[in-house]
Design an enzyme around this catalytic site. Sequence first.
Site, mmCIF file in Angstrom:
data_model
loop_
_atom_site.group_PDB
_atom_site.id
_atom_site.type_symbol
_atom_site.label_atom_id
_atom_site.label_comp_id
_atom_site.label_asym_id
_atom_site.label_seq_id
_atom_site.Cartn_x
_atom_site.Cartn_y
_atom_site.Cartn_z
ATOM 1 N N VAL A 63 -57.788 20.526 -20.516
ATOM 2 C CA VAL A 63 -56.802 19.565 -19.989
ATOM 3 C C VAL A 63 -56.458 19.820 -18.523
ATOM 4 O O VAL A 63 -55.888 18.947 -17.870
ATOM 5 C CB VAL A 63 -55.494 19.541 -20.830
ATOM 6 C CG1 VAL A 63 -55.716 18.957 -22.201
ATOM 7 C CG2 VAL A 63 -54.843 20.922 -20.888
ATOM 8 N N TYR A 154 -44.473 29.835 -16.072
ATOM 9 C CA TYR A 154 -44.324 28.989 -17.272
ATOM 10 C C TYR A 154 -43.053 28.149 -17.192
ATOM 11 O O TYR A 154 -43.066 26.946 -17.481
ATOM 12 C CB TYR A 154 -44.290 29.923 -18.485
ATOM 13 C CG TYR A 154 -44.238 29.271 -19.840
ATOM 14 C CD1 TYR A 154 -45.397 28.793 -20.445
ATOM 15 C CD2 TYR A 154 -43.042 29.175 -20.549
ATOM 16 C CE1 TYR A 154 -45.359 28.216 -21.706
ATOM 17 C CE2 TYR A 154 -42.994 28.608 -21.808
ATOM 18 C CZ TYR A 154 -44.155 28.137 -22.387
ATOM 19 O OH TYR A 154 -44.105 27.576 -23.638
ATOM 20 N N LYS A 158 -42.762 24.082 -17.119
ATOM 21 C CA LYS A 158 -42.002 23.368 -18.150
ATOM 22 C C LYS A 158 -40.836 22.581 -17.532
ATOM 23 O O LYS A 158 -40.501 21.490 -18.000
ATOM 24 C CB LYS A 158 -41.492 24.359 -19.203
ATOM 25 C CG LYS A 158 -42.611 25.033 -20.016
ATOM 26 C CD LYS A 158 -43.482 24.030 -20.736
ATOM 27 C CE LYS A 158 -44.459 24.679 -21.722
ATOM 28 N NZ LYS A 158 -45.350 23.695 -22.348
HETATM 29 P P1 NAP Z 1 -50.883 27.925 -29.525
HETATM 30 O O1 NAP Z 1 -50.665 28.219 -30.953
HETATM 31 O O2 NAP Z 1 -51.337 29.012 -28.606
HETATM 32 O O3 NAP Z 1 -51.900 26.665 -29.423
HETATM 33 C C1 NAP Z 1 -52.277 26.214 -28.159
HETATM 34 C C2 NAP Z 1 -53.100 24.956 -28.300
HETATM 35 O O4 NAP Z 1 -53.388 24.465 -26.973
HETATM 36 C C3 NAP Z 1 -54.442 25.170 -28.970
HETATM 37 O O5 NAP Z 1 -54.784 23.995 -29.679
HETATM 38 C C4 NAP Z 1 -55.387 25.377 -27.773
HETATM 39 O O6 NAP Z 1 -56.742 25.045 -28.065
HETATM 40 C C5 NAP Z 1 -54.793 24.370 -26.803
HETATM 41 N N1 NAP Z 1 -55.115 24.642 -25.406
HETATM 42 C C6 NAP Z 1 -54.789 25.734 -24.658
HETATM 43 N N2 NAP Z 1 -55.280 25.614 -23.417
HETATM 44 C C7 NAP Z 1 -55.933 24.421 -23.361
HETATM 45 C C8 NAP Z 1 -56.677 23.736 -22.365
HETATM 46 N N3 NAP Z 1 -56.844 24.255 -21.141
HETATM 47 N N4 NAP Z 1 -57.245 22.550 -22.674
HETATM 48 C C9 NAP Z 1 -57.088 22.015 -23.917
HETATM 49 N N5 NAP Z 1 -56.388 22.610 -24.905
HETATM 50 C C10 NAP Z 1 -55.832 23.806 -24.630
HETATM 51 O O7 NAP Z 1 -49.542 27.375 -28.834
HETATM 52 P P2 NAP Z 1 -48.218 26.744 -29.516
HETATM 53 O O8 NAP Z 1 -47.264 27.839 -29.739
HETATM 54 O O9 NAP Z 1 -48.590 25.831 -30.611
HETATM 55 O O10 NAP Z 1 -47.661 25.902 -28.262
HETATM 56 C C11 NAP Z 1 -47.872 24.493 -28.133
HETATM 57 C C12 NAP Z 1 -47.019 23.991 -26.985
HETATM 58 O O11 NAP Z 1 -45.645 24.294 -27.263
HETATM 59 C C13 NAP Z 1 -47.327 24.651 -25.642
HETATM 60 O O12 NAP Z 1 -47.195 23.707 -24.608
HETATM 61 C C14 NAP Z 1 -46.250 25.706 -25.522
HETATM 62 O O13 NAP Z 1 -45.988 26.032 -24.169
HETATM 63 C C15 NAP Z 1 -45.086 24.990 -26.170
HETATM 64 N N6 NAP Z 1 -44.029 25.884 -26.648
HETATM 65 C C16 NAP Z 1 -44.290 26.815 -27.592
HETATM 66 C C17 NAP Z 1 -43.244 27.647 -28.024
HETATM 67 C C18 NAP Z 1 -43.445 28.717 -29.065
HETATM 68 O O14 NAP Z 1 -42.496 29.485 -29.309
HETATM 69 N N7 NAP Z 1 -44.597 28.799 -29.721
HETATM 70 C C19 NAP Z 1 -41.962 27.504 -27.464
HETATM 71 C C20 NAP Z 1 -41.757 26.538 -26.500
HETATM 72 C C21 NAP Z 1 -42.788 25.720 -26.099
HETATM 73 P P3 NAP Z 1 -57.751 26.154 -28.754
HETATM 74 O O15 NAP Z 1 -57.365 26.232 -30.209
HETATM 75 O O16 NAP Z 1 -59.110 25.600 -28.548
HETATM 76 O O17 NAP Z 1 -57.519 27.435 -28.026
#
Ligand code: NAP
Length: 243
Positions: A63, A154, A158
């Site tokens: 992305v 980060y 955000k």
């Molecule tokens: P995650 O489990 O690490 O999953 C990340 C996802 O993003 C995976 O599907 C990964 O694909 C994809 N991805 C990463 N880099 C990419 C790129 N360059 N191009 C396309 N796809 C990419 O993360 P998550 O915890 O679900 O987080 C999802 C969103 O929520 C993020 O924006 C994160 O910042 C936000 N968020 C998370 C939390 C938390 O506590 N977890 C809190 C606040 C906000 P692959 O599977 O192929 O690697």
Amino acid sequence: MQDNKVALITGGSRGIGKAIALKLAQAGCDIVINYAGNTEAANKTIEEIKALNVNAEAYKFDVSNKDEVNENIAKIIEKYQRIDVLVNNAGITRDDLFIRMTDDKWLDVINTNLNSAFYLTKPVVKVMMKQRFGAIINTTSVVGVYGNAGQANYSSAKAGLIGFTKSLAKELGGRNIRVNAVAPGFISTDMTKNLTNIDEYLKLISLKRFGTAEDVAAAVKFLALDTDYITGQVLEVDGGMVI
Ligand code: NAP
């Protein structure tokens, strides 16, 4: 081609994005997910979505790469002829104290978490304007609202997404395109699995537990499908964090 709404979720192969894809599929949307490299996880997610009797496809592209985004979005639009819901969810962390933060850590996070939303949303909005309907949800974070030591990159990305959300809501409201953000707190996914000091974080959370990916997905589904009159908002999904 079909009557179902079409939802595109970036980073939909794992974690929060996967839960969003499943939730929107349960609501009857056809689902397109994007992912970066984990084809095994993406294939498993697609199988789970198809079991809900909707169409589902995964597109592997980075992305943060504008050319890859444009090429793949063109294919998706050509195939489905519409995109009703866009969830800009893909994201990474590259944490470090500011004084030690390298240019690479800064740029990787800004490109993947913020510039990606610009690249993705541009071609998708063109289709939404023609259909005179669209819901865009950007996955930001509580640290984009409150900041966090060790996450200058980060939290800047955000916070940028919040400005992006509010500005687009103003520009696109007249075309019946709503733009909102969800701001998760601590959610149990791969992104947070190596966190230490869990007890310290729990002290900040009124509900005394980390959230689940499904907790966030419920909020996204609400903003995407259950309301017609909310735009430009940032919905914190954080169990009542006191920061
Ligand atoms: P995650 O489990 O690490 O999953 C990340 C996802 O993003 C995976 O599907 C990964 O694909 C994809 N991805 C990463 N880099 C990419 C790129 N360059 N191009 C396309 N796809 C990419 O993360 P998550 O915890 O679900 O987080 C999802 C969103 O929520 C993020 O924006 C994160 O910042 C936000 N968020 C998370 C939390 C938390 O506590 N977890 C809190 C606040 C906000 P692959 O599977 O192929 O690697």
